[in-house]
Scaffold this motif. Structure first.
Motif, PDB file in Angstrom:
ATOM      1  N   ARG A 154      35.158  31.106  42.683  1.00 19.24           N
ATOM      2  CA  ARG A 154      35.551  30.155  41.332  1.00 19.24           C
ATOM      3  C   ARG A 154      36.080  31.315  40.560  1.00 19.24           C
ATOM      4  NH1 ARG A 154      37.035  29.570  37.154  1.00 19.24           N
ATOM      5  NH2 ARG A 154      36.461  28.030  35.708  1.00 19.24           N
ATOM      6  N   ASP A 155      35.527  32.479  40.533  1.00 21.35           N
ATOM      7  CA  ASP A 155      35.389  33.730  39.580  1.00 21.35           C
ATOM      8  C   ASP A 155      36.665  34.452  39.930  1.00 21.35           C
ATOM      9  OD1 ASP A 155      33.292  32.543  38.234  1.00 21.35           O
ATOM     10  OD2 ASP A 155      31.862  34.357  38.819  1.00 21.35           O
ATOM     11  N   GLN A 198      30.435  30.783  43.736  1.00 22.48           N
ATOM     12  CA  GLN A 198      30.680  31.220  42.672  1.00 22.48           C
ATOM     13  C   GLN A 198      31.825  32.382  42.286  1.00 22.48           C
ATOM     14  OE1 GLN A 198      29.260  30.000  39.474  1.00 22.48           O
ATOM     15  NE2 GLN A 198      31.263  30.904  38.560  1.00 22.48           N
ATOM     16  N   ASP A 221      40.947  42.911  36.972  1.00 20.42           N
ATOM     17  CA  ASP A 221      40.504  41.838  36.026  1.00 20.42           C
ATOM     18  C   ASP A 221      41.331  42.021  34.701  1.00 20.42           C
ATOM     19  OD1 ASP A 221      39.414  39.905  34.212  1.00 20.42           O
ATOM     20  OD2 ASP A 221      37.439  40.649  34.499  1.00 20.42           O
ATOM     21  N   GLU A 275      40.216  34.066  31.898  1.00 18.71           N
ATOM     22  CA  GLU A 275      39.162  33.115  32.270  1.00 18.71           C
ATOM     23  C   GLU A 275      39.865  31.800  32.687  1.00 18.71           C
ATOM     24  OE1 GLU A 275      36.313  33.742  33.036  1.00 18.71           O
ATOM     25  OE2 GLU A 275      36.370  36.080  32.611  1.00 18.71           O
ATOM     26  N   LYS A 299      42.359  36.368  38.801  1.00 16.94           N
ATOM     27  CA  LYS A 299      42.199  37.967  38.924  1.00 16.94           C
ATOM     28  C   LYS A 299      43.525  38.056  39.538  1.00 16.94           C
ATOM     29  CE  LYS A 299      37.922  38.266  37.381  1.00 16.94           C
ATOM     30  NZ  LYS A 299      37.768  36.860  36.709  1.00 16.94           N
TER      31      LYS A 299
END
Length: 200
Positions: free
Chosen positions: A18-19, A15, A156, A160, A23
């Motif tokens: 993926r996240d 995860q 960040d 998204e 960024k």
């Protein structure tokens, strides 16, 4: 805004990999700021991933950075020439990690071109784990660097990346670890982004 330490200390490296898409990663070395948008990653886990077991056996004590709490850089060299940039994740002694495989260069372009010996920006600049580290000036000497510091960090910007823009596939170069590990769909790329490394 820098990603907080808690982002990296979650228990699921898949995860986290993926996240991390979308960024922005930065390095500041000798006063030179370089960075770009992360467009490709791979996850590695201490459970259910034979490739990680084999990696730790090969690297011996050099793999100590993987045993630190999530949010530290783990940089090591392959083929005596390419440095790979990984990020420790999870809790201390849980050897999970994410490999940053490609970035879209955005900051300090001239510096990155000089480091790579190139005259113009093309995917050769940062589309691959061994070339992006050269562009960012990263070497194994920086292994263990805390990503909350001012040498190497990730920010960040609120982007998204939607699931329909993400390609999941097998990781690169893991045939030696057996079919189960080699076929895990833990490689993440932004679809149709020219800065991702070539598909195998």
């Amino acid at each position: 805004m820098k990603l907080p330490a808690a982002f990296y200390q979650r228990p699921d490296p898949v995860q986290i990999a993926r996240d991390l898409l979308g960024k922005h990663v930065f390095s500041c070395l000798d006063g030179q700021l370089t960075g770009g948008r992360i467009v490709e990653t791979e996850a590695y886990a201490h459970l259910g991933d034979q490739s990680m077991d084999m990696h730790l056996k090969r690297r011996g004590t050099h793999g100590h950075a993987l045993r630190e709490i999530g949010g530290r850089a783990y940089l090591y060299q392959v083929y005596q020439r390419h440095t790979l940039f990984n990020i420790s994740t999870n809790a201390a002694d849980k050897t999970d990690t994410v490999l940053i495989r490609a970035i879209e260069p955005l900051v300090g372009l001239e510096v990155m071109l000089e480091r790579r010996g190139l005259t113009e920006a093309s995917p050769k600049l940062t589309a691959g784990p061994g070339v992006l580290t050269q562009a960012l000036g990263l070497t194994p000497a920086l292994t263990g660097t805390d990503l909350q510091g001012d040498t190497l960090w990730i920010e960040d910007y609120g982007e998204e990346v939607p699931e329909e823009q993400v390609r999941r596939s097998a990781r690169v170069g893991l045939a030696y670890a057996g079919a189960e590990a080699a076929n895990l769909p833990w490689r993440f790329r932004i679809i149709n982004n020219k800065w991702t490394s070539p598909a195998k």
